[in-house]
Motif scaffolding. Structure first.
Motif, PDB file in Angstrom:
ATOM      1  N   LYS A   1       0.053   3.311  30.425  1.00 45.71           N
ATOM      2  CA  LYS A   1       1.291   2.545  30.569  1.00 45.71           C
ATOM      3  C   LYS A   1       1.236   1.298  29.689  1.00 45.71           C
TER       4      LYS A   1
ATOM      5  N   SER B   1      -2.075  -0.895  30.292  1.00 45.20           N
ATOM      6  CA  SER B   1      -2.694  -0.709  31.611  1.00 45.20           C
ATOM      7  C   SER B   1      -4.176  -0.380  31.421  1.00 45.20           C
TER       8      SER B   1
ATOM      9  N   ILE C   1      11.207  -3.655  35.768  1.00 42.00           N
ATOM     10  CA  ILE C   1      10.440  -4.190  36.889  1.00 42.00           C
ATOM     11  C   ILE C   1      11.090  -5.448  37.460  1.00 42.00           C
TER      12      ILE C   1
ATOM     13  N   ALA D   1       3.273  -2.464  29.561  1.00 46.22           N
ATOM     14  CA  ALA D   1       4.244  -3.415  30.105  1.00 46.22           C
ATOM     15  C   ALA D   1       4.655  -4.344  28.971  1.00 46.22           C
TER      16      ALA D   1
ATOM     17  N   ASP E   1       5.857   4.285  30.924  1.00 41.84           N
ATOM     18  CA  ASP E   1       4.849   5.276  31.294  1.00 41.84           C
ATOM     19  C   ASP E   1       4.791   6.296  30.163  1.00 41.84           C
TER      20      ASP E   1
ATOM     21  N   TYR F   1       9.600  -4.722  31.515  1.00 45.94           N
ATOM     22  CA  TYR F   1       9.681  -3.268  31.530  1.00 45.94           C
ATOM     23  C   TYR F   1       8.291  -2.663  31.651  1.00 45.94           C
ATOM     24  N   LEU F   2       8.248  -1.457  32.189  1.00 49.51           N
ATOM     25  CA  LEU F   2       7.025  -0.671  32.251  1.00 49.51           C
ATOM     26  C   LEU F   2       7.324   0.675  31.610  1.00 49.51           C
TER      27      LEU F   2
ATOM     28  N   LEU G   1       1.637  -5.716  38.480  1.00 50.72           N
ATOM     29  CA  LEU G   1       1.778  -6.588  37.315  1.00 50.72           C
ATOM     30  C   LEU G   1       1.930  -8.024  37.793  1.00 50.72           C
TER      31      LEU G   1
ATOM     32  N   PHE H   1      -1.894  -6.684  33.929  1.00 52.37           N
ATOM     33  CA  PHE H   1      -2.081  -5.649  34.940  1.00 52.37           C
ATOM     34  C   PHE H   1      -3.190  -6.053  35.900  1.00 52.37           C
TER      35      PHE H   1
END
Length: 86
Positions: free
Chosen positions: A14, A9, A45, A16, A36, A33-34, A64, A57
């Protein structure tokens, strides 16, 4: 499970990525997937029986964009917003 297409990100909090579960007899399952890092939380997601990639992003880091397609040749380029959860 094969992880691929990692993207950070804009704030580097984050990651992804796409996880692929190969199926050599039919189409594989791909899941976006994300992760954090600050909250140590993994969120699914989107998923598809087929392929997924080119994860990016948005500049503000709140959505996304990615490409997904199925084994029938149908292809989409969705933009998925996600909420920062406490």
């Amino acid at each position: 499970f094969i992880p691929s297409c990692y993207r950070w990100s804009p704030d580097s909090q984050k990651v992804a990525f796409v996880g692929i579960i190969p199926n050599w007899k039919s189409s594989s399952k791909a899941t976006l997937y994300l992760l954090d890092l600050e909250k140590d939380k993994l969120t699914e997601i989107d998923n598809v029986i087929g392929y997924m990639g080119e994860v990016t992003f948005s500049p503000n880091g709140q959505s996304l964009a990615f490409i997904k397609g199925d084994s029938f040749g149908t292809q989409e380029t969705p933009l998925k917003p996600f909420k920062n959860q406490a």
